[in-house]
Design a protein around this motif. Structure first.
Motif, PDB file in Angstrom:
ATOM      1  N   LEU A 147      31.559  14.253  52.303  1.00 46.60           N
ATOM      2  CA  LEU A 147      30.711  13.159  52.741  1.00 46.60           C
ATOM      3  C   LEU A 147      30.372  12.255  51.563  1.00 46.60           C
ATOM      4  CD1 LEU A 147      29.153  12.060  55.236  1.00 46.60           C
ATOM      5  CD2 LEU A 147      27.172  13.354  54.414  1.00 46.60           C
ATOM      6  N   VAL A 148      30.046  12.879  50.420  1.00 40.97           N
ATOM      7  CA  VAL A 148      29.807  12.141  49.174  1.00 40.97           C
ATOM      8  C   VAL A 148      30.441  12.947  48.041  1.00 40.97           C
ATOM      9  CG1 VAL A 148      28.112  11.055  47.659  1.00 40.97           C
ATOM     10  CG2 VAL A 148      27.583  11.373  50.091  1.00 40.97           C
ATOM     11  N   ALA A 149      31.265  12.297  47.256  1.00 38.07           N
ATOM     12  CA  ALA A 149      31.932  12.989  46.148  1.00 38.07           C
ATOM     13  C   ALA A 149      31.071  12.955  44.898  1.00 38.07           C
ATOM     14  CB  ALA A 149      33.286  12.333  45.861  1.00 38.07           C
ATOM     15  N   GLY A 150      31.088  14.072  44.170  1.00 37.77           N
ATOM     16  CA  GLY A 150      30.402  14.128  42.901  1.00 37.77           C
ATOM     17  C   GLY A 150      31.249  13.523  41.792  1.00 37.77           C
ATOM     18  N   VAL A 151      30.713  13.500  40.586  1.00 37.69           N
ATOM     19  CA  VAL A 151      31.473  12.978  39.448  1.00 37.69           C
ATOM     20  C   VAL A 151      32.681  13.883  39.212  1.00 37.69           C
ATOM     21  CG1 VAL A 151      29.394  11.983  38.431  1.00 37.69           C
ATOM     22  CG2 VAL A 151      30.118  14.283  37.758  1.00 37.69           C
ATOM     23  N   PRO A 152      33.738  13.355  38.606  1.00 43.21           N
ATOM     24  CA  PRO A 152      34.978  14.126  38.462  1.00 43.21           C
ATOM     25  C   PRO A 152      34.821  15.423  37.668  1.00 43.21           C
ATOM     26  CG  PRO A 152      35.377  11.808  38.060  1.00 43.21           C
ATOM     27  CD  PRO A 152      33.894  11.965  38.135  1.00 43.21           C
ATOM     28  N   GLU A 153      33.940  15.444  36.694  1.00 42.57           N
ATOM     29  CA  GLU A 153      33.765  16.629  35.873  1.00 42.57           C
ATOM     30  C   GLU A 153      32.280  16.953  35.749  1.00 42.57           C
ATOM     31  OE1 GLU A 153      35.611  16.005  32.125  1.00 42.57           O
ATOM     32  OE2 GLU A 153      37.639  15.800  32.945  1.00 42.57           O
ATOM     33  N   GLY A 154      31.998  18.217  35.498  1.00 38.03           N
ATOM     34  CA  GLY A 154      30.618  18.632  35.339  1.00 38.03           C
ATOM     35  C   GLY A 154      30.482  20.114  35.577  1.00 38.03           C
ATOM     36  N   GLY A 158      33.818  21.461  41.668  1.00 40.06           N
ATOM     37  CA  GLY A 158      34.413  22.444  42.578  1.00 40.06           C
ATOM     38  C   GLY A 158      33.412  23.058  43.545  1.00 40.06           C
ATOM     39  N   GLN A 159      32.117  22.857  43.319  1.00 42.32           N
ATOM     40  CA  GLN A 159      31.106  23.374  44.234  1.00 42.32           C
ATOM     41  C   GLN A 159      30.879  22.385  45.372  1.00 42.32           C
ATOM     42  OE1 GLN A 159      30.037  26.342  43.934  1.00 42.32           O
ATOM     43  NE2 GLN A 159      30.381  26.867  41.775  1.00 42.32           N
ATOM     44  N   THR A 160      30.548  22.903  46.535  1.00 42.00           N
ATOM     45  CA  THR A 160      30.299  22.073  47.711  1.00 42.00           C
ATOM     46  C   THR A 160      28.888  22.333  48.220  1.00 42.00           C
ATOM     47  OG1 THR A 160      31.331  23.790  49.085  1.00 42.00           O
ATOM     48  CG2 THR A 160      32.716  21.938  48.391  1.00 42.00           C
ATOM     49  N   VAL A 161      28.239  21.290  48.731  1.00 44.00           N
ATOM     50  CA  VAL A 161      26.820  21.366  49.061  1.00 44.00           C
ATOM     51  C   VAL A 161      26.569  21.004  50.519  1.00 44.00           C
ATOM     52  CG1 VAL A 161      24.492  20.608  48.422  1.00 44.00           C
ATOM     53  CG2 VAL A 161      26.297  20.684  46.683  1.00 44.00           C
ATOM     54  N   ALA A 162      25.772  21.828  51.180  1.00 44.01           N
ATOM     55  CA  ALA A 162      25.229  21.513  52.502  1.00 44.01           C
ATOM     56  C   ALA A 162      23.787  21.066  52.295  1.00 44.01           C
ATOM     57  CB  ALA A 162      25.276  22.742  53.412  1.00 44.01           C
ATOM     58  N   ILE A 205      29.060  16.683  48.159  1.00 44.04           N
ATOM     59  CA  ILE A 205      28.250  16.888  49.356  1.00 44.04           C
ATOM     60  C   ILE A 205      29.188  16.984  50.554  1.00 44.04           C
ATOM     61  CG2 ILE A 205      26.404  15.997  50.803  1.00 44.04           C
ATOM     62  CD1 ILE A 205      25.556  16.722  47.938  1.00 44.04           C
ATOM     63  N   VAL A 206      29.233  18.163  51.187  1.00 44.91           N
ATOM     64  CA  VAL A 206      30.080  18.348  52.367  1.00 44.91           C
ATOM     65  C   VAL A 206      29.481  17.653  53.574  1.00 44.91           C
ATOM     66  CG1 VAL A 206      31.058  20.041  53.963  1.00 44.91           C
ATOM     67  CG2 VAL A 206      30.981  20.527  51.527  1.00 44.91           C
TER      68      VAL A 206
END
Length: 522
Positions: A147-154, A158-162, A205-206
């Protein structure tokens, strides 16, 4: 028309074919008595689906009573194969809503049941594969890829958020678990800071996950969208109000659940679903862009399947000095043990015996649990009415009866009653702080394992009050509280709660990780 296929060389009894047909008719009619009679009695019958495995006739019957009907469908294929004295029946069904479902059943003949539905045939084991869903609205309101992509690195790459449906996400609406509220909600222009911190750390953000209505419950029930499943204890409630994020994490659909905790709304679903869950120190993470319930007690927090992921999420979100030192480990006073169900007390004592290898445990006296519950109820209710009372008044009948009942009580709390409650709460907070100091308090996260979906409302209220009297310890004092999945009962998991001094969020997780490592060796 149903196409019937029988294994080569076998002759299927006509009575079995009629039993399978009669079972389908009972499903379509949602005839609970007939459906219960079709399953073999006793503790060994089984029914499984994507939500998990139910074992025993009572558990299967309980599940059916709370689920409702399956919707219209027709069986298009039936395959029958002998399995010793039993028969395996595999049917393909076509729901009116579309798709294809698959049902596998092991049928056994019993002369003792010849007069009941199915003319003596009973189901010993069943597995149901429902048509694939694009989105399970019990868990999710909105999903994306992501739904919303995080920054490329950090650190969270690889983690996904509900994200619980209380948080602002740019371009989306906040729905607070209520369809009527969602219909009127504005589109958010910016992400809540607690959402943005996870994105800035690399997490994606999934989607937006469900919550109890207005987050005003710890059960996880939602009549507008359905009750999220509890894969750790199928047939039971998921716990709330961070029910959607918890179920998403437990089901493996996200690795981090961003929730909130006012009265246990992270700790309870973590306990019921075998997850790690942290209620943060009050005020340590911004609540900007988060729909309020009771700001005096509202906190941000996370749910994960393991402690390392929880620690990473917390480090990405908590600012300030993490170097708070922890004191000794203490137990809650015996009245806490008396408040929990016997199976929880037994599991708690068994875990304490293992923990004593690592720490010295002493008992600490805490205020009466009844005082804690009464003080919390009055002050939380007054704040809930200030937050949402105007909307509730303007939308009669828009929320579930139990939530409506809580708001009705909230409306009755006068300024004088709230003032008296605040005096009592301040006194309780001082008593708790004096008793605990910089120690870690350990106690069960909840008073019971997850209740069944068809649990009696009086029982739900009983365990709710007992649980809230324990979760209020952290609420009154603003302390962080961590639920870890280290206890198991016959009815499902129960969390162990660690309550630390204010500001000890990160070291509290690190302490729990060290204990977990030691427990695995013991």
């Amino acid at each position: 028309m149903t196409h019937i296929h029988v294994a080569a060389g076998a002759v299927a009894p006509d009575s079995l074919i009629e039993a399978v047909s009669a079972y389908e008719r009972a499903l379509g009619a949602d005839d609970l008595d007939a459906l219960a009679a079709f399953f073999a009695p006793g503790p060994d019958s089984m029914r499984g689906d994507a939500s998990g495995l139910l074992v025993g006739h009572d558990a299967i019957t309980s599940f059916r009573g709370a689920r409702g009907g399956v919707g219209p469908r027709r069986v298009v294929e039936l395959h029958l194969t002998p399995a010793g004295a039993d028969w395996l029946a595999v049917s393909v069904n076509a729901p009116a809503a579309g798709g294809r479902g698959l049902v596998s059943q092991l049928w056994r003949f019993s002369e003792d049941a010849a007069d009941g539905p199915g003319a003596g045939w009973r189901i010993v084991a069943a597995h149901v594969t429902a048509p694939a869903k694009a989105i399970d609205q019990r868990v999710w309101r909105v999903v994306g890829a992501p739904l919303v992509a995080g920054v490329p690195e950090g650190p969270l790459a690889g983690q996904t958020v509900a994200v619980k449906d209380l948080y602002a996400i740019a371009g989306q609406r906040i729905g607070v678990g209520v369809r009527a509220y969602l219909a009127e909600a504005p589109i958010e222009e910016a992400n809540a800071p607690s959402v943005q911190s996870l994105l800035d750390a690399g997490a994606d953000i999934v989607g937006i996950a469900q919550t109890d209505q207005f987050a005003y419950s710890i059960a996880g029930l939602n009549p507008d969208y359905g009750t999220p499943p509890n894969p750790a204890a199928p047939g039971t409630i998921p716990g709330g109000s961070s029910s959607g994020p918890a179920s998403a994490v437990a089901l493996g659909q996200a690795s981090i659940g961003l929730g909130s905790d006012t009265a246990g709304s992270i700790r309870v679903p973590a306990s019921y679903q075998g997850l790690w869950g942290l209620r943060t120190t009050h005020g340590s993470v911004s609540l900007e862009g988060v729909a309020p319930l009771a700001p005096r007690y509202d906190t941000v927090g996370w749910l994960t399947r393991d402690g390392a992921t929880l620690l990473a999420a917390a480090k990405a979100s908590i600012s300030g000095d993490p170097g708070v030192e922890l004191g000794d480990v203490v137990l809650a006073s015996p009245q806490v043990g008396a408040a929990v169900k016997p199976e929880v007390r037994q599991a708690f004592h068994a875990l304490l015996q293992r923990l004593e290898v690592q720490v010295d445990l002493e008992t600490v006296d805490l205020p009466d649990l009844g005082r804690l519950y009464r003080g919390f109820r009055v002050t939380q209710s007054a704040e809930a009415w200030r937050s949402d009372g105007e909307w509730i008044t303007a939308h009669p009948g828009a929320v579930a009866p139990d939530v409506e009942e809580r708001f009705a009580f909230a409306a009755s709390v006068t300024p004088e009653l709230e003032a008296e409650g605040l005096i009592e709460v301040s006194a309780l907070a001082r008593e708790i702080d004096e008793a605990l100091g910089d120690t870690i308090l350990v106690l069960p996260s909840t008073a019971s394992p997850a209740p069944r979906l068809d649990a009696d409302p009086d029982y739900l209220q009983e365990v709710r009050e007992a649980t809230l009297s324990m979760t209020a310890i952290a609420g009154f004092t603003g302390r962080p509280a961590l639920s870890v999945p280290w206890m198991m009962t016959d009815d499902g998991p129960v969390g162990l709660c660690l309550v630390g001094p204010r500001g000890s969020d990160l070291v509290l997780i690190e302490k729990a990780l060290a204990w977990e490592k030691a427990l695995r060796r013991s």
